[in-house]
Write a protein that holds these residues in place. Structure first.
Motif, PDB file in Angstrom:
ATOM      1  N   SER A   1       0.985  -1.134  -0.059  1.00  9.34           N
ATOM      2  CA  SER A   1      -0.090   0.008  -0.286  1.00  9.34           C
ATOM      3  C   SER A   1       0.928   1.171  -0.142  1.00  9.34           C
ATOM      4  O   SER A   1       2.267   1.227   0.311  1.00  9.34           O
ATOM      5  N   ILE A   2       0.355   2.397  -0.401  1.00 10.92           N
ATOM      6  CA  ILE A   2       1.267   3.578  -0.383  1.00 10.92           C
ATOM      7  C   ILE A   2       1.676   3.821   1.049  1.00 10.92           C
ATOM      8  O   ILE A   2       3.154   4.196   1.073  1.00 10.92           O
ATOM      9  N   GLU A   3       1.263   3.853   1.966  1.00 16.12           N
ATOM     10  CA  GLU A   3       1.637   4.108   3.388  1.00 16.12           C
ATOM     11  C   GLU A   3       2.666   3.200   3.805  1.00 16.12           C
ATOM     12  O   GLU A   3       3.591   3.583   4.246  1.00 16.12           O
ATOM     13  N   ASP A   4       2.430   1.937   3.454  1.00 20.05           N
ATOM     14  CA  ASP A   4       3.567   0.909   3.945  1.00 20.05           C
ATOM     15  C   ASP A   4       4.868   0.778   2.885  1.00 20.05           C
ATOM     16  O   ASP A   4       5.966   0.959   3.556  1.00 20.05           O
ATOM     17  N   ALA A   5       4.665   1.406   1.754  1.00 15.93           N
ATOM     18  CA  ALA A   5       5.577   1.602   0.923  1.00 15.93           C
ATOM     19  C   ALA A   5       6.452   2.742   1.524  1.00 15.93           C
ATOM     20  O   ALA A   5       7.822   2.722   1.405  1.00 15.93           O
ATOM     21  N   ILE A   6       5.935   4.028   1.672  1.00 12.46           N
ATOM     22  CA  ILE A   6       6.512   5.066   2.141  1.00 12.46           C
ATOM     23  C   ILE A   6       7.120   4.689   3.430  1.00 12.46           C
ATOM     24  O   ILE A   6       8.589   5.112   3.715  1.00 12.46           O
ATOM     25  N   GLN A   7       6.655   4.153   4.496  1.00 12.75           N
ATOM     26  CA  GLN A   7       7.260   4.016   5.606  1.00 12.75           C
ATOM     27  C   GLN A   7       8.606   2.720   5.550  1.00 12.75           C
ATOM     28  O   GLN A   7       9.471   2.940   6.054  1.00 12.75           O
TER      29      GLN A   7
ATOM     30  N   GLN B   1       7.358  -2.631  -7.120  1.00 13.44           N
ATOM     31  CA  GLN B   1       8.786  -2.502  -7.693  1.00 13.44           C
ATOM     32  C   GLN B   1       9.361  -3.762  -7.623  1.00 13.44           C
ATOM     33  O   GLN B   1       9.173  -4.625  -6.628  1.00 13.44           O
ATOM     34  N   LYS B   2      10.278  -4.125  -8.578  1.00 10.66           N
ATOM     35  CA  LYS B   2      10.855  -4.971  -8.705  1.00 10.66           C
ATOM     36  C   LYS B   2      12.536  -4.744  -7.941  1.00 10.66           C
ATOM     37  O   LYS B   2      12.942  -3.911  -8.034  1.00 10.66           O
ATOM     38  N   GLN B   3      12.644  -5.844  -7.015  1.00  8.03           N
ATOM     39  CA  GLN B   3      13.924  -5.482  -6.237  1.00  8.03           C
ATOM     40  C   GLN B   3      14.775  -6.913  -6.529  1.00  8.03           C
ATOM     41  O   GLN B   3      14.165  -7.945  -6.381  1.00  8.03           O
ATOM     42  N   THR B   4      16.275  -6.384  -6.340  1.00  2.48           N
ATOM     43  CA  THR B   4      17.104  -7.448  -6.499  1.00  2.48           C
ATOM     44  C   THR B   4      18.168  -7.489  -5.086  1.00  2.48           C
ATOM     45  O   THR B   4      18.598  -6.277  -5.192  1.00  2.48           O
ATOM     46  N   ILE B   5      18.578  -8.518  -4.648  1.00  4.60           N
ATOM     47  CA  ILE B   5      19.328  -8.525  -3.559  1.00  4.60           C
ATOM     48  C   ILE B   5      20.288  -9.638  -3.584  1.00  4.60           C
ATOM     49  O   ILE B   5      20.097 -10.564  -4.087  1.00  4.60           O
ATOM     50  N   CYS B   6      21.365  -9.255  -3.033  1.00  8.76           N
ATOM     51  CA  CYS B   6      22.505 -10.291  -2.938  1.00  8.76           C
ATOM     52  C   CYS B   6      23.052 -10.395  -1.163  1.00  8.76           C
ATOM     53  O   CYS B   6      23.090  -9.403  -0.719  1.00  8.76           O
ATOM     54  N   GLN B   7      23.066 -11.709  -0.931  1.00 12.14           N
ATOM     55  CA  GLN B   7      23.379 -11.920   0.244  1.00 12.14           C
ATOM     56  C   GLN B   7      24.685 -12.824   0.456  1.00 12.14           C
ATOM     57  O   GLN B   7      24.905 -13.822  -0.271  1.00 12.14           O
ATOM     58  N   GLY B   8      25.746 -12.418   1.288  1.00 11.37           N
ATOM     59  CA  GLY B   8      26.809 -13.300   1.219  1.00 11.37           C
ATOM     60  C   GLY B   8      26.725 -13.934   2.690  1.00 11.37           C
ATOM     61  O   GLY B   8      26.483 -13.578   3.678  1.00 11.37           O
TER      62      GLY B   8
ATOM     63  N   ARG C   1      10.726  14.121   2.819  1.00  8.30           N
ATOM     64  CA  ARG C   1       9.694  13.070   3.129  1.00  8.30           C
ATOM     65  C   ARG C   1       8.204  13.340   2.257  1.00  8.30           C
ATOM     66  O   ARG C   1       7.654  12.360   1.686  1.00  8.30           O
ATOM     67  N   GLU C   2       7.850  14.677   2.191  1.00  9.05           N
ATOM     68  CA  GLU C   2       6.943  14.933   1.233  1.00  9.05           C
ATOM     69  C   GLU C   2       7.227  14.497  -0.306  1.00  9.05           C
ATOM     70  O   GLU C   2       6.239  14.103  -1.031  1.00  9.05           O
ATOM     71  N   ASN C   3       8.331  14.916  -0.767  1.00 10.57           N
ATOM     72  CA  ASN C   3       8.582  14.460  -2.215  1.00 10.57           C
ATOM     73  C   ASN C   3       8.494  12.734  -2.330  1.00 10.57           C
ATOM     74  O   ASN C   3       8.154  12.209  -3.423  1.00 10.57           O
ATOM     75  N   LEU C   4       8.962  12.215  -1.540  1.00  8.29           N
ATOM     76  CA  LEU C   4       8.866  10.738  -1.212  1.00  8.29           C
ATOM     77  C   LEU C   4       7.355  10.330  -1.377  1.00  8.29           C
ATOM     78  O   LEU C   4       6.849   9.351  -2.279  1.00  8.29           O
ATOM     79  N   ALA C   5       6.462  10.973  -0.619  1.00 13.20           N
ATOM     80  CA  ALA C   5       5.264  10.556  -0.572  1.00 13.20           C
ATOM     81  C   ALA C   5       4.497  10.912  -1.837  1.00 13.20           C
ATOM     82  O   ALA C   5       3.677   9.926  -2.534  1.00 13.20           O
ATOM     83  N   ASP C   6       4.978  12.117  -2.577  1.00 14.22           N
ATOM     84  CA  ASP C   6       4.251  12.438  -3.975  1.00 14.22           C
ATOM     85  C   ASP C   6       4.782  11.284  -4.830  1.00 14.22           C
ATOM     86  O   ASP C   6       4.077  10.963  -5.842  1.00 14.22           O
ATOM     87  N   TYR C   7       6.136  11.032  -4.713  1.00 13.65           N
ATOM     88  CA  TYR C   7       6.598   9.991  -5.899  1.00 13.65           C
ATOM     89  C   TYR C   7       5.966   8.752  -5.548  1.00 13.65           C
ATOM     90  O   TYR C   7       5.364   7.944  -6.698  1.00 13.65           O
ATOM     91  N   VAL C   8       5.774   8.093  -4.525  1.00 12.80           N
ATOM     92  CA  VAL C   8       5.030   6.629  -4.328  1.00 12.80           C
ATOM     93  C   VAL C   8       3.743   7.018  -4.703  1.00 12.80           C
ATOM     94  O   VAL C   8       3.182   6.034  -5.539  1.00 12.80           O
ATOM     95  N   GLN C   9       2.771   7.899  -4.579  1.00 10.76           N
ATOM     96  CA  GLN C   9       1.580   8.011  -4.661  1.00 10.76           C
ATOM     97  C   GLN C   9       1.574   8.079  -6.394  1.00 10.76           C
ATOM     98  O   GLN C   9       0.309   7.669  -7.073  1.00 10.76           O
ATOM     99  N   SER C  10       2.473   8.993  -7.023  1.00 10.36           N
ATOM    100  CA  SER C  10       2.341   9.216  -8.370  1.00 10.36           C
ATOM    101  C   SER C  10       2.532   7.910  -9.146  1.00 10.36           C
ATOM    102  O   SER C  10       2.296   7.633 -10.302  1.00 10.36           O
ATOM    103  N   HIS C  11       3.493   7.005  -8.428  1.00 12.18           N
ATOM    104  CA  HIS C  11       3.798   5.668  -9.163  1.00 12.18           C
ATOM    105  C   HIS C  11       2.809   4.614  -8.688  1.00 12.18           C
ATOM    106  O   HIS C  11       3.201   3.401  -9.034  1.00 12.18           O
ATOM    107  N   SER C  12       1.831   4.837  -8.206  1.00 15.71           N
ATOM    108  CA  SER C  12       1.039   3.471  -7.744  1.00 15.71           C
ATOM    109  C   SER C  12      -0.120   3.334  -8.494  1.00 15.71           C
ATOM    110  O   SER C  12      -0.745   4.429  -9.450  1.00 15.71           O
ATOM    111  N   VAL C  13      -0.641   2.368  -8.405  1.00 15.28           N
ATOM    112  CA  VAL C  13      -1.678   1.838  -9.435  1.00 15.28           C
ATOM    113  C   VAL C  13      -2.819   1.264  -8.477  1.00 15.28           C
ATOM    114  O   VAL C  13      -2.637   0.443  -7.691  1.00 15.28           O
ATOM    115  N   ASP C  14      -3.878   1.732  -8.531  1.00 10.93           N
ATOM    116  CA  ASP C  14      -4.979   1.230  -7.652  1.00 10.93           C
ATOM    117  C   ASP C  14      -4.622   1.294  -6.025  1.00 10.93           C
ATOM    118  O   ASP C  14      -5.101   0.260  -5.622  1.00 10.93           O
TER     119      ASP C  14
END
Length: 288
Positions: free
Chosen positions: A233-239, A274-281, A256-269
């Protein structure tokens, strides 16, 4: 010709300390505990995903094949969290001391123990940070068959790693991010929002590995790389984004405000994806 300082322990120790000194992410233990208190439930859910379970099975296979974990083993789990490792270790016949300073994490762990009828004898909970444990005064030198630290902020410098090795009479296990970890997933986003790069982390696998190598150990090493499509959700993503970037940079009201605007503008419904790739050693080595 001057050779690469493979055996120069001071060189690698100083390199790690320099990375820590130049990192902005260092927070007090109390601050970090409070952060994890708030994320205990969501962390427990995220680490029970099918992908997380598969990685866990691979690591248990490593432990079993090396003889690092067996029935009757005494294990110190540094940064035990909600019991993702402690509980299956007990189910394999081990006795675990779960070191976890976060009250939120401990609450989740106790609920899991109750649900599985696991007694305090099988999992002894010690609600302290590893930094606060004195292995000499508490007669913990060589006390455990396996000292285990999975993605734990408790072992993040040469001194806390030395202490972990002192507490073991058999094996040590350590895993941490290789590369920027979760933070790297948000670097492009953060640069677009603020114009600033997120700093690299001093909590990278290269530092403990080269230090352990310089001590003469040759650990078993593996790298786990995984990608997934994150949906929140938008709120969970921001946090969630703030949780991982706040250690790297100052979070101003504007950011913080810019982040909220970014997440909101890139959200659908109402959902941010977001696709994420992580490497763990990961590494496992025998100290005695």
């Amino acid at each position: 010709m001057k050779l690469f300082p493979l055996k120069n322990q001071k060189f690698w120790k100083d390199l790690w300390h320099n990375a820590i000194d130049n990192a902005s992410e260092e927070k007090s233990c109390t601050e970090n505990v409070k952060r994890w208190d708030k994320r205990a439930d969501s962390f427990a859910k995220r680490t029970s995903s099918p992908e997380a379970i598969r990685r866990k099975e691979d690591i248990f296979s490593m432990l079993f094949s090396a003889g690092a974990l067996k029935s009757g083993s005494r294990v110190l789990d540094i940064g035990a969290g909600p019991g993702n490792w402690a509980i299956p270790m007990v189910e394999a016949g081990a006795y675990v001391t779960a070191l976890e300073p976060s009250a939120g994490m401990v609450d989740v762990l106790k609920k899991k123990m109750a649900a599985k009828n696991i007694s305090p004898v099988q999992i002894k909970i010690d609600q302290r940070a590893w930094q606060d444990v004195n292995v000499e005064k508490e007669d913990m030198i060589g006390h455990f068959d396996l000292v285990f630290a999975s993605m734990s902020p408790g072992v993040r410098d040469p001194e806390t790693l030395d202490k972990a090795m002192k507490a073991s009479r058999g094996f040590c296990y350590l895993s941490t991010f290789s590369g920027g970890g979760w933070r790297s997933c948000y670097n492009d986003m953060w640069k677009e929002i603020t114009g600033e790069e997120l700093e690299s982390s001093s909590w990278d696998f290269i530092y403990p590995f080269t230090y352990v190598y310089s001590l003469g150990y040759r650990p078993r090493v593996a790298f786990n790389v995984w990608s997934h499509d994150r949906e929140e959700s938008i709120e969970d993503a921001i946090q969630n984004i703030l949780f991982f970037v706040e250690g790297a940079t100052e979070i101003t009201t504007e950011a913080r405000e810019n982040l909220a605007d970014y997440v909101q503008s890139h959200s659908v419904d109402g959902m941010f994806r977001q696709k994420q790739t992580i490497c763990q050693g990961v590494m496992l080595w025998q100290v005695a």
